[in-house]
Design an enzyme around this catalytic site. Structure first.
Site, PDB file in Angstrom:
ATOM      1  N   GLY A  86     -24.739  77.373 -15.248  1.00 46.86           N
ATOM      2  CA  GLY A  86     -24.570  76.426 -16.249  1.00 46.86           C
ATOM      3  C   GLY A  86     -24.484  75.008 -15.420  1.00 46.86           C
ATOM      4  O   GLY A  86     -25.100  74.630 -14.793  1.00 46.86           O
ATOM      5  N   GLY A  87     -23.539  74.365 -16.051  1.00 45.36           N
ATOM      6  CA  GLY A  87     -23.418  72.906 -15.538  1.00 45.36           C
ATOM      7  C   GLY A  87     -23.206  72.764 -14.039  1.00 45.36           C
ATOM      8  O   GLY A  87     -23.377  71.750 -13.444  1.00 45.36           O
ATOM      9  N   GLY A 124     -57.662  60.506   1.745  1.00 43.03           N
ATOM     10  CA  GLY A 124     -56.523  59.982   1.295  1.00 43.03           C
ATOM     11  C   GLY A 124     -55.199  60.287   2.013  1.00 43.03           C
ATOM     12  O   GLY A 124     -54.485  59.675   2.089  1.00 43.03           O
ATOM     13  N   ALA A 125     -55.439  61.608   2.550  1.00 41.67           N
ATOM     14  CA  ALA A 125     -54.128  61.823   3.714  1.00 41.67           C
ATOM     15  C   ALA A 125     -53.789  60.745   4.740  1.00 41.67           C
ATOM     16  O   ALA A 125     -52.953  60.584   5.149  1.00 41.67           O
ATOM     17  CB  ALA A 125     -54.240  63.331   4.208  1.00 41.67           C
TER      18      ALA A 125
HETATM   19  C1  HXC Z   1     -14.226  80.548 -18.515  1.00 45.60           C
HETATM   20  C2  HXC Z   1     -15.125  82.054 -16.941  1.00 45.60           C
HETATM   21  C3  HXC Z   1     -16.269  81.291 -16.902  1.00 45.60           C
HETATM   22  C4  HXC Z   1     -16.265  80.525 -17.817  1.00 45.60           C
HETATM   23  C5  HXC Z   1     -16.270  83.085 -15.527  1.00 45.60           C
HETATM   24  N1  HXC Z   1     -15.074  83.016 -16.043  1.00 45.60           N
HETATM   25  N2  HXC Z   1     -17.103  82.203 -15.989  1.00 45.60           N
HETATM   26  N3  HXC Z   1     -13.949  81.651 -17.661  1.00 45.60           N
HETATM   27  N4  HXC Z   1     -15.087  79.901 -18.420  1.00 45.60           N
HETATM   28  N5  HXC Z   1     -17.448  79.624 -17.812  1.00 45.60           N
HETATM   29  C6  HXC Z   1     -13.974  84.025 -15.788  1.00 45.60           C
HETATM   30  C7  HXC Z   1     -14.172  85.517 -16.301  1.00 45.60           C
HETATM   31  O1  HXC Z   1     -13.728  85.422 -17.768  1.00 45.60           O
HETATM   32  C8  HXC Z   1     -13.421  86.223 -15.366  1.00 45.60           C
HETATM   33  O2  HXC Z   1     -11.937  86.121 -15.745  1.00 45.60           O
HETATM   34  C9  HXC Z   1     -13.412  85.630 -13.909  1.00 45.60           C
HETATM   35  O3  HXC Z   1     -13.996  84.072 -14.266  1.00 45.60           O
HETATM   36  C10 HXC Z   1     -14.568  86.221 -13.004  1.00 45.60           C
HETATM   37  O4  HXC Z   1     -15.680  86.184 -13.823  1.00 45.60           O
HETATM   38  P1  HXC Z   1     -16.680  87.601 -13.681  1.00 45.60           P
HETATM   39  O5  HXC Z   1     -17.620  87.675 -14.705  1.00 45.60           O
HETATM   40  O6  HXC Z   1     -15.616  88.775 -13.687  1.00 45.60           O
HETATM   41  O7  HXC Z   1     -17.441  87.613 -12.467  1.00 45.60           O
HETATM   42  P2  HXC Z   1     -18.668  87.991 -12.076  1.00 45.60           P
HETATM   43  O8  HXC Z   1     -19.085  89.089 -12.419  1.00 45.60           O
HETATM   44  O9  HXC Z   1     -18.818  87.640 -10.193  1.00 45.60           O
HETATM   45  O10 HXC Z   1     -19.636  86.844 -12.726  1.00 45.60           O
HETATM   46  C11 HXC Z   1     -19.796  85.552 -12.259  1.00 45.60           C
HETATM   47  C12 HXC Z   1     -20.451  84.846 -13.275  1.00 45.60           C
HETATM   48  C13 HXC Z   1     -20.242  85.381 -14.904  1.00 45.60           C
HETATM   49  C14 HXC Z   1     -21.942  85.063 -13.046  1.00 45.60           C
HETATM   50  C15 HXC Z   1     -20.370  83.227 -13.158  1.00 45.60           C
HETATM   51  O11 HXC Z   1     -18.667  84.978 -14.972  1.00 45.60           O
HETATM   52  C16 HXC Z   1     -20.798  84.336 -15.912  1.00 45.60           C
HETATM   53  O12 HXC Z   1     -21.945  84.513 -16.266  1.00 45.60           O
HETATM   54  N6  HXC Z   1     -20.194  83.335 -16.320  1.00 45.60           N
HETATM   55  C17 HXC Z   1     -20.354  82.541 -17.499  1.00 45.60           C
HETATM   56  C18 HXC Z   1     -21.447  81.624 -17.091  1.00 45.60           C
HETATM   57  C19 HXC Z   1     -21.850  80.626 -18.174  1.00 45.60           C
HETATM   58  O13 HXC Z   1     -22.566  80.855 -19.039  1.00 45.60           O
HETATM   59  N7  HXC Z   1     -21.061  79.404 -17.889  1.00 45.60           N
HETATM   60  C20 HXC Z   1     -20.999  78.435 -18.826  1.00 45.60           C
HETATM   61  C21 HXC Z   1     -22.391  77.727 -19.086  1.00 45.60           C
HETATM   62  S1  HXC Z   1     -22.534  76.299 -19.971  1.00 45.60           S
HETATM   63  P3  HXC Z   1     -11.034  87.415 -15.477  1.00 45.60           P
HETATM   64  O14 HXC Z   1      -9.806  86.934 -16.382  1.00 45.60           O
HETATM   65  O15 HXC Z   1     -11.725  88.617 -16.029  1.00 45.60           O
HETATM   66  O16 HXC Z   1     -10.955  87.698 -14.102  1.00 45.60           O
HETATM   67  C22 HXC Z   1     -22.109  74.974 -19.012  1.00 45.60           C
HETATM   68  C23 HXC Z   1     -22.574  73.571 -19.667  1.00 45.60           C
HETATM   69  C24 HXC Z   1     -23.932  73.394 -19.511  1.00 45.60           C
HETATM   70  O17 HXC Z   1     -21.850  75.013 -18.055  1.00 45.60           O
HETATM   71  C25 HXC Z   1     -24.332  71.868 -18.886  1.00 45.60           C
HETATM   72  C26 HXC Z   1     -25.683  71.910 -18.441  1.00 45.60           C
HETATM   73  C27 HXC Z   1     -26.092  70.550 -18.081  1.00 45.60           C
END
Ligand code: HXC
Length: 518
Positions: free
Chosen positions: A173-174, A408-409
């Protein structure tokens, strides 16, 4: 006041509770994935005992939402601070995946923003050690605003202090846009990933199954997308390489890179250079060997080695001074310029120009890559980026034409009329609107069609074209290059020329900014 009394004990207790952050169980979670903890990464990066942490005890704002115990949240999932790397001041932040997946809440974001602002004010590089699931879902829009502030700070610091991201886990994501806005991205194979949307979203939206590695692993970003400039096989090697890379860079845009002269200076003359480039323009060779035989021993540090390898870019030293090198690579696609190599070269030139790093171009290029694919994908506007970047750069710019320099190069690769300060050519150089075979086919189409032995006539005409047009002496006589040089003297010539250009100063007329073709 009794400093050994209750106040002192309370202080010590508080300090100890910080250590709970890094309990063995949490460290094990990272180690089991082949990753280091945020603290271990900081320790590897900084000279021993020099790191000063900032805001170690802050906690997330939104603790009502079942975030966990306060002690486990000290620092809000990111270590920030400053210290010395090989004796120079560097700022850094390291996200801690064991705290809510290194996700970015508003306090976490404020901490990062604070070190960013300090780094800019002190004029020192900043390193981002990223291991994060992106915007913290529980904090909603607050975490999005946090990212916006961080992006704004990176953009304000761009071209003023070097900014380098090291991806050491997921960057989702971000989390991906900070590295994308910075100068360089390091990744670690098999433990780091970068994607705007992860495999789950890809499955939901497109119904496609992909692994994290396929979607955004280090190899993908180093070879295909070009997002990663460097990949290494583990975190220790990644941080080791980062520290070496930093030694080539100035701390900011008004300083020069550190001078690191060789203990035993490389000799100025190198007869090996006489044998590296084959006379036959169709024969490939490795331009990296040419580079290594010109610069200080073992100082060439290649950037984006696996992406668009038909152009080679990297930093090296000449008599201890950092220079940036752009070289066509005849070993890959004959060194042709295509979309990816143009963009790779342009971005590198702009980095060097922003940070006072003089540019050396080694040219052996048959031209731009023809064809539907390239034209339809916009070789016109992407090739223009390279042209624009060369022309706009005001650092000392020197070209050595090794062999082919067509069309051109010729113009694009830092020709004299595009602002090249010194343009040298080796006796093997062929400078012309196009290669001899192509030129003869166009100019003598009728004669060749009518000839009894067209092949023999073509050979004769190609020879004549080389003698009369496609050689460096014609360009030399017309003043389009400064000197045809003995290849074995290249190092000596470059040292003299770069020294002469040491005080180059170009004052451009005032404007908000040019309109670079993006
Ligand atoms: C809060 C989060 C989190 C998040 C992970 N965790 N991402 N908590 N906010 N964004 C927490 C999980 O709940 C988990 O908590 C712990 O971190 C570990 O995550 P896992 O999923 O168990 O780890 P893993 O299997 O290694 O996977 C990692 C991951 C996955 C690929 C990053 O967690 C994931 O897909 N997370 C979401 C990614 C995402 O979509 N983020 C938001 C994007 S929007 P526990 O308590 O179980 O240990 C954004 C804004 C966009 O960022 C801006 C664009 C310009």
């Amino acid at each position: 006041m009794d400093l050994k009394g209750k106040y002192y004990r309370a202080f010590i207790e508080r300090e100890k509770s910080l250590e709970q952050q890094y309990s063995a169980a949490r460290a094990k979670k990272q180690h089991d994935k082949g990753k280091l903890t945020a603290r271990e990464r900081i320790d590897l990066l900084f000279d021993a005992g020099t790191f000063e942490e900032i805001d170690a005890f802050v906690t997330p704002e939104n603790q009502g939402l079942d975030f966990g115990t306060v002690e486990s949240l000290f620092g809000d999932g990111v270590i920030t601070g400053y210290g010395k790397v090989k004796g120079r001041l560097i700022f850094a932040y390291a996200q801690d995946f064991t705290v809510m997946g290194g996700s970015l809440g508003i306090v976490h974001a404020r901490k990062i923003a604070r070190v960013q602002e300090m780094a800019l004010r002190m004029g020192a590089p900043i390193i981002a050690l990223i291991d994060s699931g992106g915007a913290r879902i529980q904090e909603g829009v607050a975490s999005l605003t946090g990212y916006a502030t961080i992006f704004q700070n990176i953009i304000e610091s761009s071209g003023i202090i070097p900014q380098i991201a090291v991806i050491m886990g997921p960057a989702a994501g971000g989390a991906v846009y900070s590295p994308a806005l910075m100068d360089f991205v390091f990744m670690t194979s098999y433990t780091s990933y970068m994607f705007v949307t992860g495999p789950n979203v890809v499955k939901e939206v497109l119904n496609e199954e992909v692994t994290q590695e396929e979607l955004g692993g280090a190899e993908v970003h180093a070879k295909k997308s070009g997002v990663a400039h460097f990949i290494y096989d583990d975190e220790e090697n990644t941080i080791f390489a980062l520290k070496k890379f930093l030694s080539y860079l100035p701390t900011n845009n008004v300083e020069n890179s550190p001078l690191l002269p060789e203990e035993t200076p490389t000799p100025p003359l190198n007869p090996k250079l006489l044998d590296l480039v084959p006379d036959d323009p169709h024969k490939p060779y490795d331009v990296i060997e040419v580079i290594n035989n010109i610069v200080d021993r073992n100082t060439f540090f290649e950037i984006s080695e696996l992406y668009a390898p038909n152009i080679v870019v990297g930093l090296a030293r000449l008599e201890g001074k950092t220079i940036g090198i752009i070289a066509n690579q005849p070993k890959v696609l004959a060194g042709v310029l295509d979309i990816n190599s143009s963009v790779k070269g342009a971005r590198f030139i702009r980095f060097c120009d922003a940070f006072n790093i003089p540019l050396l171009t080694l040219e052996d290029v048959p031209g731009f890559l023809p064809g539907l694919d390239q034209e339809h994908a916009g070789i016109i506007r992407h090739g223009a980026k390279l042209l624009y970047a060369y022309s706009e750069a005001t650092v000392p710019k020197i070209t050595v034409i090794l062999r082919k320099s067509y069309g051109g190069a010729y113009i694009v690769m830092n020709s004299k009329n595009l602002g090249g300060d010194y343009n040298f050519a080796w006796p093997t150089a062929e400078i012309a609107v196009m290669g001899p075979e192509g030129a003869v086919a166009i100019l003598y189409r009728r004669e060749l069609a009518a000839a009894e032995d067209p092949a023999a006539l073509k050979d004769e005409l190609v020879k004549k074209y080389r003698e009369k047009v496609a050689n460096p002496y014609v360009a030399d006589q017309k003043g389009f290059i400064d000197e045809v040089i003995d290849p074995s003297m290249t190092r000596q010539k470059l040292i003299t020329a770069f020294n002469a250009l040491g005080n180059k100063w170009v004052k451009a007329p005032s404007r908000k900014h040019g309109n670079m073709p993006l």
